[in-house]
Design a protein around this motif. Structure first.
Motif, mmCIF file in Angstrom:
data_model
loop_
_atom_site.group_PDB
_atom_site.id
_atom_site.type_symbol
_atom_site.label_atom_id
_atom_site.label_comp_id
_atom_site.label_asym_id
_atom_site.label_seq_id
_atom_site.Cartn_x
_atom_site.Cartn_y
_atom_site.Cartn_z
ATOM 1 N N HIS A 344 0.827 -1.206 0.000
ATOM 2 C CA HIS A 344 0.000 0.000 0.000
ATOM 3 C C HIS A 344 0.864 1.260 0.000
ATOM 4 O O HIS A 344 0.476 2.275 -0.575
ATOM 5 C CB HIS A 344 -0.950 0.006 1.194
ATOM 6 C CG HIS A 344 -2.076 0.971 1.016
ATOM 7 N ND1 HIS A 344 -3.123 0.724 0.161
ATOM 8 C CD2 HIS A 344 -2.296 2.211 1.513
ATOM 9 C CE1 HIS A 344 -3.942 1.760 0.163
ATOM 10 N NE2 HIS A 344 -3.466 2.674 0.971
ATOM 11 N N THR A 345 2.032 1.176 0.640
ATOM 12 C CA THR A 345 2.952 2.310 0.620
ATOM 13 C C THR A 345 3.300 2.679 -0.820
ATOM 14 O O THR A 345 3.218 3.844 -1.221
ATOM 15 C CB THR A 345 4.235 1.936 1.374
ATOM 16 O OG1 THR A 345 3.867 1.448 2.658
ATOM 17 C CG2 THR A 345 5.135 3.106 1.542
ATOM 18 N N LEU A 346 3.654 1.671 -1.606
ATOM 19 C CA LEU A 346 4.006 1.937 -3.003
ATOM 20 C C LEU A 346 2.778 2.417 -3.787
ATOM 21 O O LEU A 346 2.853 3.394 -4.546
ATOM 22 C CB LEU A 346 4.578 0.665 -3.631
ATOM 23 C CG LEU A 346 4.999 0.784 -5.093
ATOM 24 C CD1 LEU A 346 6.038 1.867 -5.250
ATOM 25 C CD2 LEU A 346 5.552 -0.534 -5.600
ATOM 26 N N ASN A 347 1.645 1.750 -3.569
ATOM 27 C CA ASN A 347 0.441 2.136 -4.288
ATOM 28 C C ASN A 347 0.058 3.575 -4.002
ATOM 29 O O ASN A 347 -0.284 4.335 -4.903
ATOM 30 C CB ASN A 347 -0.725 1.241 -3.867
ATOM 31 C CG ASN A 347 -0.619 -0.126 -4.473
ATOM 32 O OD1 ASN A 347 0.115 -0.309 -5.423
ATOM 33 N ND2 ASN A 347 -1.327 -1.068 -3.926
ATOM 34 N N HIS A 348 0.108 3.926 -2.723
ATOM 35 C CA HIS A 348 -0.290 5.281 -2.373
ATOM 36 C C HIS A 348 0.652 6.292 -3.015
ATOM 37 O O HIS A 348 0.205 7.330 -3.505
ATOM 38 C CB HIS A 348 -0.320 5.458 -0.861
ATOM 39 C CG HIS A 348 -0.684 6.840 -0.456
ATOM 40 N ND1 HIS A 348 0.155 7.654 0.240
ATOM 41 C CD2 HIS A 348 -1.783 7.580 -0.709
ATOM 42 C CE1 HIS A 348 -0.414 8.827 0.415
ATOM 43 N NE2 HIS A 348 -1.593 8.814 -0.149
ATOM 44 N N ALA A 349 1.941 5.950 -3.036
ATOM 45 C CA ALA A 349 2.893 6.863 -3.670
ATOM 46 C C ALA A 349 2.494 7.094 -5.116
ATOM 47 O O ALA A 349 2.500 8.224 -5.600
ATOM 48 C CB ALA A 349 4.296 6.291 -3.583
ATOM 49 N N VAL A 350 2.115 6.024 -5.805
ATOM 50 C CA VAL A 350 1.822 6.159 -7.230
ATOM 51 C C VAL A 350 0.524 6.927 -7.450
ATOM 52 O O VAL A 350 0.486 7.930 -8.165
ATOM 53 C CB VAL A 350 1.768 4.769 -7.888
ATOM 54 C CG1 VAL A 350 1.340 4.914 -9.328
ATOM 55 C CG2 VAL A 350 3.111 4.099 -7.816
ATOM 56 N N PHE A 351 -0.577 6.486 -6.795
ATOM 57 C CA PHE A 351 -1.843 7.162 -7.156
ATOM 58 C C PHE A 351 -1.962 8.535 -6.531
ATOM 59 O O PHE A 351 -2.578 9.419 -7.111
ATOM 60 C CB PHE A 351 -3.074 6.283 -6.940
ATOM 61 C CG PHE A 351 -3.320 5.734 -5.564
ATOM 62 C CD1 PHE A 351 -3.559 6.533 -4.499
ATOM 63 C CD2 PHE A 351 -3.390 4.353 -5.379
ATOM 64 C CE1 PHE A 351 -3.832 6.009 -3.252
ATOM 65 C CE2 PHE A 351 -3.665 3.806 -4.133
ATOM 66 C CZ PHE A 351 -3.882 4.650 -3.064
ATOM 67 N N LYS A 352 -1.352 8.751 -5.355
ATOM 68 C CA LYS A 352 -1.458 10.090 -4.783
ATOM 69 C C LYS A 352 -0.590 11.063 -5.565
ATOM 70 O O LYS A 352 -0.971 12.213 -5.780
ATOM 71 C CB LYS A 352 -1.110 10.069 -3.296
ATOM 72 C CG LYS A 352 -1.400 11.367 -2.562
ATOM 73 C CD LYS A 352 -2.792 11.886 -2.810
ATOM 74 C CE LYS A 352 -3.855 11.032 -2.143
ATOM 75 N NZ LYS A 352 -3.779 11.067 -0.709
ATOM 76 N N GLY A 353 0.575 10.576 -6.019
ATOM 77 C CA GLY A 353 1.380 11.414 -6.894
ATOM 78 C C GLY A 353 0.582 11.826 -8.118
ATOM 79 O O GLY A 353 0.509 12.998 -8.476
ATOM 80 N N LEU A 354 -0.072 10.847 -8.722
ATOM 81 C CA LEU A 354 -0.875 11.099 -9.921
ATOM 82 C C LEU A 354 -1.980 12.118 -9.641
ATOM 83 O O LEU A 354 -2.199 13.059 -10.415
ATOM 84 C CB LEU A 354 -1.475 9.771 -10.398
ATOM 85 C CG LEU A 354 -2.484 9.842 -11.517
ATOM 86 C CD1 LEU A 354 -1.859 10.435 -12.756
ATOM 87 C CD2 LEU A 354 -3.009 8.452 -11.843
ATOM 88 N N LEU A 355 -2.678 11.951 -8.509
ATOM 89 C CA LEU A 355 -3.794 12.851 -8.223
ATOM 90 C C LEU A 355 -3.306 14.272 -7.958
ATOM 91 O O LEU A 355 -3.933 15.245 -8.408
ATOM 92 C CB LEU A 355 -4.587 12.318 -7.020
ATOM 93 C CG LEU A 355 -5.375 11.042 -7.306
ATOM 94 C CD1 LEU A 355 -5.899 10.429 -6.027
ATOM 95 C CD2 LEU A 355 -6.520 11.333 -8.245
ATOM 96 N N PHE A 356 -2.183 14.402 -7.257
ATOM 97 C CA PHE A 356 -1.665 15.755 -7.026
ATOM 98 C C PHE A 356 -1.234 16.394 -8.338
ATOM 99 O O PHE A 356 -1.432 17.598 -8.547
ATOM 100 C CB PHE A 356 -0.504 15.730 -6.040
ATOM 101 C CG PHE A 356 -0.925 16.004 -4.629
ATOM 102 C CD1 PHE A 356 -1.481 17.227 -4.292
ATOM 103 C CD2 PHE A 356 -0.779 15.052 -3.643
ATOM 104 C CE1 PHE A 356 -1.891 17.481 -2.991
ATOM 105 C CE2 PHE A 356 -1.172 15.305 -2.341
ATOM 106 C CZ PHE A 356 -1.725 16.519 -2.012
ATOM 107 N N LEU A 357 -0.650 15.604 -9.227
ATOM 108 C CA LEU A 357 -0.267 16.162 -10.524
ATOM 109 C C LEU A 357 -1.515 16.603 -11.282
ATOM 110 O O LEU A 357 -1.529 17.677 -11.902
ATOM 111 C CB LEU A 357 0.523 15.142 -11.335
ATOM 112 C CG LEU A 357 1.862 14.704 -10.746
ATOM 113 C CD1 LEU A 357 2.610 13.820 -11.725
ATOM 114 C CD2 LEU A 357 2.712 15.900 -10.383
ATOM 115 N N GLY A 358 -2.566 15.769 -11.230
ATOM 116 C CA GLY A 358 -3.816 16.148 -11.884
ATOM 117 C C GLY A 358 -4.352 17.443 -11.302
ATOM 118 O O GLY A 358 -4.791 18.340 -12.033
ATOM 119 N N ALA A 359 -4.285 17.568 -9.974
ATOM 120 C CA ALA A 359 -4.747 18.806 -9.327
ATOM 121 C C ALA A 359 -3.922 19.981 -9.819
ATOM 122 O O ALA A 359 -4.461 21.075 -10.038
ATOM 123 C CB ALA A 359 -4.640 18.667 -7.816
ATOM 124 N N GLY A 360 -2.628 19.739 -10.022
ATOM 125 C CA GLY A 360 -1.785 20.809 -10.529
ATOM 126 C C GLY A 360 -2.192 21.241 -11.926
ATOM 127 O O GLY A 360 -2.230 22.434 -12.230
#
Lengths: 672, 316
Positions: A344-360
């Protein structure tokens, strides 16, 4: 496998390359150069990811760098755990760096040079946190990480809100650092040797090892954002530029998880099940708190920050279960819990990174972080909308994407509860799983809200719609590349879980000397089997293929037998023709059922308009309860204490000389 | 049992569920009409409705995105997949190991998220309202559903539906008091998840009460038909999950052709009884206010937890 250079040298080289890229950025303060350097940083990230993955499968390597203080060289070590986290750091940061190459297009050259320096120092410091093999280097890298990210948070330092967010972040980061420092002190027990090898070898009494556990848990928890030390996250993430938020939320929080696993499992050792129960309790609280507050937000980045709190809670649930099982002597189940948490640590890194980039990208295109002003973005920015949808489905733990796999593994860990001897623990574990189920469903609701309000529907404010169209719509090429990389990560981690399961099993064996059962390890790439095939299995590929093929079959059957005529019309107005786009649900309206059901959780101030207000206003303010009972009292206490201490400071040199004189007298009298 | 026979069983079951699902809906409607002293419509009415809808022209809002067009297919695909996982006619089907009960709950969640997103796509106030309420019911029902399934999983030591059913159906008869609580909880979840009274009323379009209907208000023609059909499969799947967990007797093994007629007969009897029971519940109870739904579903959750604790206590 033999190579001329040890892996660790290559990793250190790549990390130093990041530092060099940062320095080059300052020396050549031009926009084109900075873009090139960000891309170079992305290459460095890829290299570190590959090297980290290779390191998982090789014996640990050590290296001593003749840097630092004269008698304290830097010790570095690359073992499977470090390799896994380097893979996370490199893989996720590669996508974010590519995105950053396109993102900072409106910055001036000088500021961009500074951002480039801080960004790459931040990356390199995280690599050294993971590589460190002595407490000294660990703390140096840890503090460099905190400071460089602090400067990144206050990039827009002209806004007072950002400065105070940065201050809060720095404050809590240092509280955590003090706790970690004390933890190293406790583990060391006065031997003076602070290499991790010595700390590992030191045998602590149960009381002292519990003290060390608590110090490590709260020290790293402060960085990770567990309650009640989470307050900096929702302030700092919106303040930072989006790639930085992605990096902080996606990667930096994970270094705290790394620290927790390293110190608690590896250095302190002798994990006890009582610790696990403590971690579970805090984890469950963090999970629910995070998602419930996320549902109340209308600032997109703040909302994502609260989801980071929630996901840290989910990781803690996995870690806690693993500690309970390992502490009770069930190694295989404990390994499963640890694997679920790390997955989950790795998963969260990937999808949360993606979502923050989308927010950007949304922020770039519309200039908005407030969901209540968005709407209908899917028409203007279809590609960003697609990537964001992947991230939203992944974080909502929906099959067949990656978030589901790690939550599934956590559930499977909880379902091992019957092997425990202790009755109350055995009955409590499934309840923690229920917390996870509730949080997962609430997350789905929250992301229906985010996606439905930002991307679907019609633009709520005409002026913002015009703005979005004028700004050129969709995200730029580099930005889309970065998002596509992370979205692909969501899919691959969701579809090929067995490869990662075996990798993580190796990490678990190296840290806890316990791995999964043989039946689980013999499963092939298609079938994810955590314990035994008869007990549980999941095959995301077959799942995807079947759901895809039946959906396609339906589509073609309908196409075949249906005339396919379509008329376009206005949406049905339900007999009320004067509907405007502002009558759509707002973000706050969408959270209304939650406010109703979970009312006591929130500190709400609501102003409802009366029936005959000439200018009706509706306002809602939701505060974090922790501020009232924890942060403000502590702040007041600190202020009071410092005001009393300030009495000593008279500002006259004769008084200070008298203090020295009195101290000398006192020393002569008492010490002699 | 050969691989081909097992695959044949898998395909047979999937097609059977898709074809037979509207019949169950028709049967429930018929029973309800009888209980309410109305003259009952034909049991085949859902098929006629589907055929009628498939012949109409689709009307789609101007600002609907691609998501709106795709969602009915995704919903149908999800439900079809669920129909393949649940052991309806036989256990040990080749596809069942690909997804266990947790993944099954995940499939339903996936369908729910997509239907809620599609509801918000046209930007009407009703769509948002329906999506919000649906997600409210969803997050309340999901933990209760998982706890129910976990109770069964603890009893059989597996999260594979097919292993659970084998354990409960084919081993020596044992009374599991935990399962009784779980069954009550499951029934409550079934009512909520399938938009039935007392949580939602499938027969109304009153804005104060509707949940599911508010979400699909913008759909017409083939899209509406697919959604209605998917809902029928969902009801069928939930009923068969309930049957598989709590009344599994009579189910066949995969590839066991001689047992198939008995399995179909047993299933039809159980479904007829279940459908009549559902109609009875819908006649006896009134719809709850929306904000009583949390109480209803949290009692379902508590029942499921009680069931699990009872299992732990009675086993020790």
């Amino acid at each position: 496998m033999s190579s001329s250079l040890p892996l660790i040298t290559l990793v250190v080289g790549a990390a130093l390359g990041w530092l060099a890229a940062g320095l080059l950025g300052v020396m050549i303060p031009r926009r084109g150069a900075a873009r090139g350097l960000f891309l170079l940083g992305a290459l460095g990230g890829l290299a570190i990811a590959v090297l980290g993955l290779m390191a998982v499968w090789q014996p640990a390597e050590q290296l001593t760098l003749p840097l630092g203080l004269p008698d304290l060289p830097f010790h570095l070590r690359l073992d499977p755990l470090a390799g896994f986290f380097l893979m996370l750091l490199g893989g996720v940061s590669a996508g974010i760096s590519v995105y950053a190459a396109g993102y900072f297009r409106e910055e001036t050259g000088g500021r961009l040079a500074l951002i480039c320096l801080q960004y790459h120092v931040f990356l390199a410091s995280m690599a050294f946190v993971i590589l460190a093999d002595d407490a000294y280097l660990f703390m140096v890298a840890w503090e460099t990480m905190a400071l460089s990210s602090y400067f990144l948070v206050i990039t827009d330092h002209k806004l007072p809100a950002n400065r105070s967010a940065g201050f809060l972040y720095l404050l809590i980061a240092h509280l955590g650092a003090i706790s970690i420092l004390l933890c190293f002190g406790v583990m060391n027990g006065g031997h003076g040797d602070y290499t991790f090898e010595a700390l590992r070898a030191a045998r602590l009494t149960p009381q002292w090892s519990s003290v060390a556990f608590l110090l490590a848990f709260f020290g790293f928890g402060a960085k990770a954002g567990m309650i009640p030390l989470h307050a900096w996250l929702p302030e700092a993430h919106p303040a930072a530029p989006s790639p930085v938020s992605a990096l902080m939320s996606g990667v930096m929080l994970k270094t705290a998880i790394y620290g927790m696993v390293r110190v608690i499992y590896d250095l302190i050792g002798g994990v006890r099940w009582e610790w696990g129960m403590g971690v579970l309790a805090i984890g469950a609280g963090t999970t629910l708190f995070g998602v419930l507050y996320a549902l109340m937000q209308h600032d997109l980045k703040r909302l994502l920050a609260y989801h980071s709190v929630e996901n840290i809670g989910i990781i803690l649930l996995g870690l806690g279960m693993s500690m309970v099982f390992i502490g009770s002597g069930h190694g295989a189940a404990g390994a499963l819990g640890l694997i679920a948490a790390l997955y989950h640590t790795l998963n969260h890194a990937v999808f949360k990174g993606l979502l923050f980039l989308g927010a950007g990208s949304i922020l770039h295109s519309t200039g908005q972080r407030n969901l209540n002003h968005m709407g209908g973005l899917i028409h203007g920015m279809p590609q960003t909308a697609f990537y964001f949808l992947v991230g939203a489905l992944a974080i909502s733990a929906l099959p067949p994407l990656n978030g589901f796999v790690s939550e599934w593994l956590t559930f499977q860990t909880a379902l091992q509860a019957p092997i425990l001897q202790n009755d109350s623990v055995r009955s409590l574990l499934p309840l923690f799983a229920a917390t996870l189920a509730l949080a997962g469903a609430l997350t789905a609701m929250c992301f229906v809200k985010v996606y439905g309000i930002a991307f679907l529907g019609r633009p709520r404010e005409a002026r913002h719609a015009a703005h979005a169209a004028a700004a050129g719509g969709d995200a730029g090429g580099w930005e889309r590349c970065g998002m596509a990389w992370l979205a692909a990560g969501c899919c691959i981690l969701g579809l090929f879980p067995v490869t990662l399961l075996l990798t993580l099993n190796r990490v678990s064996v190296s840290i806890t000397r316990a791995g999964l059962s043989d039946a689980a390890l013999q499963s092939n790439w298609l079938w994810l089997v955590p314990t035994a095939p008869a007990q549980a299995s999941y095959s995301p590929i077959i799942f995807l293929v079947v759901i895809f093929s039946v959906t396609l079959l339906t589509f073609f059957l309908v196409r075949r037998f249906y005339h396919g005529r379509i008329r376009h019309a206005d949406p049905w107005d339900c007999g009320f023709p004067e509907q405007t786009p502002r009558m759509q649900d707002s973000a706050d309206a969408f959270g209304q059922p939650i406010r109703h059901v979970f009312g006591p959780v929130y500190l709400m101030q609501r102003h409802l308009p009366g029936p005959d207000d000439a200018a009706p206003r509706y306002s809602l303010k939701i505060e974090d309860r922790h501020w009232r009972w924890l942060y403000l009292p502590v702040a007041r206490l600190a202020e009071f204490a410092s005001s009393k201490i300030a009495l000593l400071q008279q500002g006259r040199i004769s008084i200070y000389l008298m203090y020295s004189f009195l101290t000398l007298i006192a020393l002569l009298v008492f010490v002699r | 049992m050969s691989q081909q026979a097992a695959i044949a069983f898998q395909i047979l079951q999937s097609v059977f569920v898709v074809i037979a699902a509207p019949l169950l809906t028709g049967w429930v409607n018929q029973c309800r009409a009888w209980l309410q002293n109305r003259s009952a419509p034909s049991i085949l009415l859902p098929y006629y409705t589907l055929a009628k809808l498939f012949h109409k022209d689709a009307v789609i809002a101007h600002n609907a995105s691609r998501l709106f067009h795709l969602t009915p297919y995704i919903l149908f695909g999800c439900m079809w997949l669920a129909a393949g996982i649940v052991p309806v006619l036989a256990t040990g089907l080749p596809f069942t190991p690909a997804a266990d009960i947790i993944a099954l709950v995940g499939v339903f969640a996936l369908a729910r998220v997509f239907s809620a997103l599609a509801a918000m796509d046209t930007g009407t106030s009703f769509g948002g309202l329906g999506a919000r309420r649906e997600m409210l019911i969803g997050f309340l029902a999901e933990p209760a559903m998982l706890m129910t399934l976990f109770t069964a999983a603890f009893i059989s030591g597996s999260t594979q539906l097919t292993t659970i059913v084998d354990t409960l159906a084919h081993r020596e008869f044992a009374i599991h008091p935990g399962l009784a609580f779980a069954a009550a909880a499951f029934l409550m979840v079934l009512l909520a998840e399938n938009a039935r009274i007392p949580i939602d009323n499938p027969a109304t379009h009153l804005e104060l009460t509707m949940v599911h209907e508010a979400m699909i208000l913008e759909y017409s023609a083939r899209h509406l038909a697919l959604i209605e059909w998917a809902m029928a499969i969902k009801l069928f799947a939930y009923m068969t999950i309930g049957i598989a967990l709590f009344l599994p007797w009579g189910i066949a093994g995969a590839g066991d052709w001689p047992a198939l007629p008995l399995a179909i007969a047993a299933l039809l009897v159980k479904l007829a009884a279940g459908g009549a029971g559902l109609a009875l519940i819908e006649t006896l109870f009134a719809k709850l206010r929306l904000f009583l739904a949390p109480e209803f579903l949290s009692s379902a959750f508590l029942l499921a937890v009680l069931g699990m604790l009872t299992h732990f206590l009675t086993r020790a």
